[in-house]
Write a protein that holds these residues in place. Sequence first.
Motif, mmCIF file in Angstrom:
data_model
loop_
_atom_site.group_PDB
_atom_site.id
_atom_site.type_symbol
_atom_site.label_atom_id
_atom_site.label_comp_id
_atom_site.label_asym_id
_atom_site.label_seq_id
_atom_site.Cartn_x
_atom_site.Cartn_y
_atom_site.Cartn_z
ATOM 1 N N LEU A 1 1.056 -1.237 0.539
ATOM 2 C CA LEU A 1 -0.180 -0.115 0.033
ATOM 3 C C LEU A 1 0.800 1.052 -0.118
ATOM 4 C CD1 LEU A 1 -3.069 -0.912 2.238
ATOM 5 C CD2 LEU A 1 -3.226 -0.358 0.234
ATOM 6 N N VAL A 2 1.816 1.651 1.081
ATOM 7 C CA VAL A 2 2.814 2.720 1.320
ATOM 8 C C VAL A 2 3.262 2.434 -0.756
ATOM 9 C CG1 VAL A 2 4.726 2.982 1.876
ATOM 10 C CG2 VAL A 2 3.054 2.707 3.276
ATOM 11 N N VAL A 3 3.817 1.154 -1.012
ATOM 12 C CA VAL A 3 4.468 1.668 -2.570
ATOM 13 C C VAL A 3 3.502 1.637 -3.793
ATOM 14 C CG1 VAL A 3 5.834 0.049 -4.023
ATOM 15 C CG2 VAL A 3 6.380 -0.455 -1.592
ATOM 16 N N ALA A 4 2.205 1.953 -3.406
ATOM 17 C CA ALA A 4 1.284 3.000 -4.214
ATOM 18 C C ALA A 4 1.399 3.226 -4.001
ATOM 19 C CB ALA A 4 0.072 1.463 -4.131
ATOM 20 N N GLY A 5 1.036 4.195 -2.681
ATOM 21 C CA GLY A 5 0.474 5.675 -2.479
ATOM 22 C C GLY A 5 2.076 6.446 -2.834
ATOM 23 N N THR A 6 3.743 6.079 -2.689
ATOM 24 C CA THR A 6 4.169 6.608 -3.329
ATOM 25 C C THR A 6 4.067 7.337 -4.677
ATOM 26 O OG1 THR A 6 5.550 5.212 -1.618
ATOM 27 C CG2 THR A 6 6.455 7.244 -3.206
ATOM 28 N N LEU A 7 3.926 5.950 -5.508
ATOM 29 C CA LEU A 7 3.868 6.007 -6.839
ATOM 30 C C LEU A 7 2.501 6.837 -7.855
ATOM 31 C CD1 LEU A 7 3.847 2.826 -7.872
ATOM 32 C CD2 LEU A 7 5.792 4.378 -7.582
#
Lengths: 348, 301
Positions: A239-245
């Motif tokens: 989730l954090v990775v997706a949010g970062t993108l």
Amino acid sequence: MTAFTSLSRAMLLGWFRDRSALFFSILFPLMFLVLFGGIFSDMGTSKMAVIQVGKVPLLEQSAAGLGDVLEIQKSDDPAAAREKVRQGDVVAAISQQGDALQVSYSAADQVRSGTVQGVLRQVVAQANAVGVPQRFTMTAQQVEDDSLKAIQYVTPGLLSWAVAMGAAFGAAATLVTWREKRILRRLRLAPVALGSVVGARVGVSVAIALIQTAIFLVVASLPFFGLRLSAYWWMAIPLVVAGTLTFMAIGLVAGGLAKSAEAASGIANLIVLPMAFLSGSFIPLDAAPGWLQTLSNVFPLKHLNQGLLDVMVRGQGPLSVLPELGIVLAFGLVISLIAMKVFRWDSV
Amino acid sequence: MGSTIIVNDLRKHYGQVRAVDGVSFSVEEGEFFGILGPNGAGKTTTLEIVEGLREADSGTVEVLGMRPWPRNAKLLTRIGVQLQATSFFERLTAREQIRTFASLYGVAPKKADDMLGQVGLEDKADTPAERLSGGQGQRLSIACALVHDPDIVFLDEPSAALDPQARRNLWDLLRQINESGRTVVLTTHYMDEAESLCDRVAIMDDGRILELGPPASLVRGLESVTRISLETGTLSVESAAEIAGPGASVDDDGVSVTIGTDDPARVLTALAERNLLTGIQVRGATLEDVFLNLTGREYRA
Ligand SMILES: Nc1ncnc2c1ncn2[C@@H]1O[C@H](COP(=O)(O)OP(=O)(O)O)[C@@H](O)[C@H]1O
Ligand SMILES: [Mg+2]
């Protein structure tokens, strides 16, 4: 070293040496965490008032020691007692039915009600230790609907905000400074693939977000804050990775529109900060008017928030947040397309 | 020895502005080539088309037998480009900058450190690029352009905004680079820089090349005057006019009396006879005069 690793290294070093970036992506959100999640724990030293409904033999048995910590009022009306809790006049209402001790507390005063519960749990444990076989049990129930303890709520919300801010600012500022300082052109003159440049930037942003996440979880899990992660908390990582993108893409849009690095940060802030409020990063949306809850769905941060809450503290299974993950990525895709439209290599 | 760069009838316009308007020239291997002109002449645009950063509207460019546009990675490894001093990664030290650039070309860190030494920055290796002085920044920028041992080096106004001492140091460095066998292409708006460094210069104005050749022959081609200046008061304007003879000009700006003559030998002899040679200044024609002669305008950078 390949172009990708050396560029990543250069960017990471640049970020690490940038005091204001460090402050805004790590310290600033941590200050909020302290403010929201921990400030009330200092207030637990004064005596706390609780109300005893009907007969509670367990309390009376150990009343001698309890008197130092709790100021025990008495009432026979359960409804009136609960109302007093809701109003904040007392911290908790305590009743006993047979072997079961029941505690009603208010979510408005997380820390003190937590302390009272802790004290009562000890009372129960002591009573059980003396009287073999163990027989007493205790259940705690919030007088309001069952939303979460402050730190449990605050950590995912602030984390999603911190990640969003870090990614958006990082991307916006990098793009503008690199354009202003002509590093983009300099890189075009070196035999590196554009993919390495973009990949390095994305990789660095993701690494920074994961560092933020780690620091956040460690700090919030300190006994002082007392965050308890649920079993599938690691689903927070995708989730954090997706949010970062997604928020990098927002930062790229801001960077594409802005003429200076200051303006880019300003635009990023203007987008992320109100979004954080409206997405419930700081204050739960549960109590917000219905239209606001509906409106909040147009913000990617709301879904990121939701997903993080579900897996980090609500104990939901890993698959349950796939919809949120998908929504956040879909936002990212759309915003990336906009970012490509407004992208400029050169400031002239 | 063949031409390393061949530019033919290059054109590029921005809206109504013809930034480059039919430019042709070629640069020989090992040559120090200069493009000289005032701001807005089209130097940067020309240079960046040759480097492959911009696309020309029309015309052809060949560098080392290759086309620079579209982006050609094979060519990029053989050219070194120095952009402005500020095109550095943020908050990295001089050593980290050059090592990062080196790795983009697959060059070992050791070689990068050597290059830092060659431009005289080894004692600044741990200084963040932002805190280097103007001259040091330019030298680092040049070192970054040279780190992969390119055949051709492009420099866009490398000495702009440097103090005189830093400029002299930079010139020495540029000469060394050229003497090590590399072709150097430089743009400048300083006449003296072009005169002192370049084997050949193209004088550019308004998107066109007005004149091209070795500085000395461009200057010699002028029927130009030599200016002889003395301190005001050592010689009255009347006697100066008398010495200079007909056809010469005499000018007194309050600091010095300047005689402009096409027969400097005769004037100098006359002055020597009067024992007036102390503190005298003699200046031959310069590229500034060439520019004035070509455009009818005073040269203003
Ligand atoms: N990207 C651009 N967009 C619009 N006009 C430009 C651009 N680049 C250069 N020009 C114009 O083209 C002319 C030549 O510019 P340039 O090549 O930078 O000159 P120089 O380097 O000799 O100072 C100038 O009039 C400049 O304003
Ligand atoms: Mg220029």
